[in-house]
Design an enzyme around this catalytic site. Structure first.
Site, short mmCIF file in Angstrom:
data_model
loop_
_atom_site.label_atom_id
_atom_site.label_comp_id
_atom_site.label_asym_id
_atom_site.label_seq_id
_atom_site.Cartn_x
_atom_site.Cartn_y
_atom_site.Cartn_z
N ARG A 36 50.78 34.88 23.44
CA ARG A 36 51.01 33.92 22.12
C ARG A 36 51.57 34.43 20.80
O ARG A 36 52.28 33.62 20.18
CB ARG A 36 49.78 33.20 22.05
CG ARG A 36 49.68 32.30 23.51
CD ARG A 36 48.39 31.36 23.21
NE ARG A 36 48.32 30.50 24.25
CZ ARG A 36 47.05 30.06 24.45
NH1 ARG A 36 45.91 30.36 24.16
NH2 ARG A 36 46.99 29.07 25.58
N LYS A 199 41.83 21.27 41.49
CA LYS A 199 41.25 19.99 41.87
C LYS A 199 42.13 18.82 41.48
O LYS A 199 42.93 18.94 40.45
CB LYS A 199 39.83 19.80 40.88
CG LYS A 199 38.63 20.64 41.35
CD LYS A 199 37.56 20.21 40.35
CE LYS A 199 36.47 20.71 41.22
NZ LYS A 199 35.07 20.33 40.23
N GLY A 347 47.86 28.15 32.17
CA GLY A 347 47.63 29.42 32.08
C GLY A 347 47.62 30.31 33.50
O GLY A 347 48.23 31.36 33.38
N GLY A 370 47.31 22.63 28.47
CA GLY A 370 47.05 21.19 28.20
C GLY A 370 47.87 20.40 27.67
O GLY A 370 48.22 19.35 28.04
P1 AMP Z 1 43.95 24.89 38.00
O1 AMP Z 1 43.23 25.49 36.70
O2 AMP Z 1 43.50 23.71 38.36
O3 AMP Z 1 45.54 25.04 38.02
O4 AMP Z 1 43.27 26.04 38.96
C1 AMP Z 1 43.76 27.12 39.29
C2 AMP Z 1 42.54 27.84 40.21
O5 AMP Z 1 42.84 27.24 41.29
C3 AMP Z 1 43.15 29.45 40.40
O6 AMP Z 1 42.11 30.18 39.84
C4 AMP Z 1 42.93 29.45 42.10
O7 AMP Z 1 42.24 30.49 42.43
C5 AMP Z 1 42.60 28.21 42.35
N1 AMP Z 1 42.74 27.91 43.98
C6 AMP Z 1 44.07 27.73 44.30
N2 AMP Z 1 43.97 27.16 45.52
C7 AMP Z 1 42.67 27.19 46.13
C8 AMP Z 1 42.00 26.86 47.24
N3 AMP Z 1 42.66 26.53 48.19
N4 AMP Z 1 40.66 26.67 47.09
C9 AMP Z 1 40.02 27.12 45.88
N5 AMP Z 1 40.71 27.39 44.57
C10 AMP Z 1 41.65 27.41 44.84
#
Ligand code: AMP
Length: 392
Positions: A36, A199, A347, A370
């Site tokens: 950054r 999620k 990120g 975000g």
């Molecule tokens: P986000 O911040 O929502 O983009 O989530 C990123 C995180 O999702 C990363 O740290 C990954 O390790 C996690 N992730 C990706 N695929 C899976 C999965 N199948 N099960 C659990 N966590 C996951």
């Protein structure tokens, strides 16, 4: 976009207050990742080169509002000031009493000034007009250049733009907005969005908004598990959200969402877990899906190769564990090879792109997490909206 741009102004001898996003990870006084700070350098050099007296402001972490930074020194911008000196090759003074006494750059004896962490100021988070007037009184021109915080209406990102004599967008913010505008408002088709990560719930609005805009939507990671469940597959112990299964089903009616054919499973969420490739119809009750398998990768490679515009946010597996990184690596490489326009943000996505060394192959990498997602879902970013209101 109706806002004024920094390049349009004569900055010679003007005091210019530039809001950057210098919120970098700091451990034991050392900067762990300076992306950054490096992203802000061209804007700062441009203002200095135009003859401006430059004051920089930023937040760092989440300090307690109203408590002096000297009492919570882990949130001090001191390491950032030092690093800026090295990158700009000039002297930088860190000033912390800028709200109480008049600030003059010349009395500091430095080439530029950086204000101590704005998030410790009372009224910063509540977007206080009173605090914003104090910021505005420090300068002739306010430059909003912090794309990463443009989705927050705070005194240093939003209200200050109401009161500064002149308010404009900085080069980094404008570059981010131009790239997003190009990919979203008038995209070359076919257009693909890849939304991975943990999620569905945290990216629901983005998924809904993209489903109405793109020709194909690839879902990955924990998000894909909810879509697999919506298609009637057992997902075992995998991360998924039962409450959102019906939402996932609706999204699949709305747009083409290819689901994984095979996946990489484990019995525990651990770096040393045994990785087993399984067809999605073979998932056992104690399986955890942690990545996509080779057949799924081949299908997605084919889709990605045919696209003219790609938006990517979120890994398609737990790429932090080497045994479950192949899917995200393959996606990163396929997006990198695509000859169309690709934009990636967030990120974890940037970390993955860095890890798989495809940074230079992606057309545009957004510095905002975000803010990137809010823009993609169609929200007007408050810090941009106020600049637009002030107009050109
Ligand atoms: P986000 O911040 O929502 O983009 O989530 C990123 C995180 O999702 C990363 O740290 C990954 O390790 C996690 N992730 C990706 N695929 C899976 C999965 N199948 N099960 C659990 N966590 C996951």
């Amino acid at each position: 976009m109706a806002f004024l741009r920094m390049e349009q102004l004569d900055l010679d001898q003007k005091t210019v207050l530039i809001r950057e996003d210098l919120n970098v990870p700091v451990k034991n006084g050392k900067i762990v990742n300076d992306t950054r700070i490096r992203a802000a350098i061209p804007s700062l050099k441009a203002a200095m080169g135009a003859g401006a007296k430059v004051i920089v402001m930023s937040h760092l972490g989440r300090p307690e509002e109203g408590l002096a930074i000297s009492h919570q020194s882990e949130f001090s911008l001191a390491p950032v000031a030092k690093h800026l000196e090295a990158l700009l090759n000039c002297s930088v003074a860190l000033v912390d009493d800028y709200l109480d006494s008049p600030l003059s750059i010349s009395t500091t004896g430095a080439d530029i000034v950086i204000l101590e962490n704005v998030r410790a100021n009372v009224g910063e988070k509540s977007n206080s007009d009173e605090l914003a007037k104090r910021y505005a009184s420090l300068c002739d021109v306010f430059v909003m250049d912090a794309f990463g915080t443009a989705h927050r209406a705070q005194a240093s990102t939003h209200a200050v733009a109401k009161f500064a004599a002149t308010a404009c967008a900085g080069p980094l913010l404008a570059k981010e907005l131009d790239a997003l505008e190009k990919s979203l408002r008038n995209p070359e088709r076919p257009m693909l969005a890849i939304v991975g990560g943990a999620k569905v719930s945290s990216k629901l609005e983005v998924l809904q908004s993209l489903a109405g805009k793109v020709d194909q939507l690839i879902v990955g990671g924990g998000i894909a598990n909810t879509f697999l469940a919506a298609s009637g597959f057992n997902v075992g112990k995998s991360l998924y959200e039962p409450d959102l299964v019906s939402v996932a089903a609706k999204l699949m009616e709305q747009t083409t969402i290819p689901l994984p054919i095979d996946v990489v499973c484990a019995r525990e969420f651990s770096e040393t877990a045994q990785a087993t490739i399984k067809n999605v119809s073979e998932i056992a009750d104690d399986d955890l899906i942690l990545d996509i398998g080779p057949q799924s990768i081949a299908v997605l490679n084919g889709i990605i190769g045919n696209m003219k515009t790609i938006i990517w946010n979120g890994p398609v597996g737990v790429f932090e564990f080497p045994a479950f990184a192949a899917g995200t690596k393959a996606i990163a490489e396929a997006v990198g090879k695509n000859k169309g326009f690709s934009i990636a943000g967030g990120g974890e996505t940037i970390t993955a792109i860095d890890q798989f060394e495809v940074t230079d192959a992606i057309s545009y990498i957004s510095t905002g997490g975000g803010a990137f997602l809010e823009y993609v879902q169609g929200d007007e970013l408050p810090a941009v909206q106020i600049l637009n209101e002030r107009g050109s």
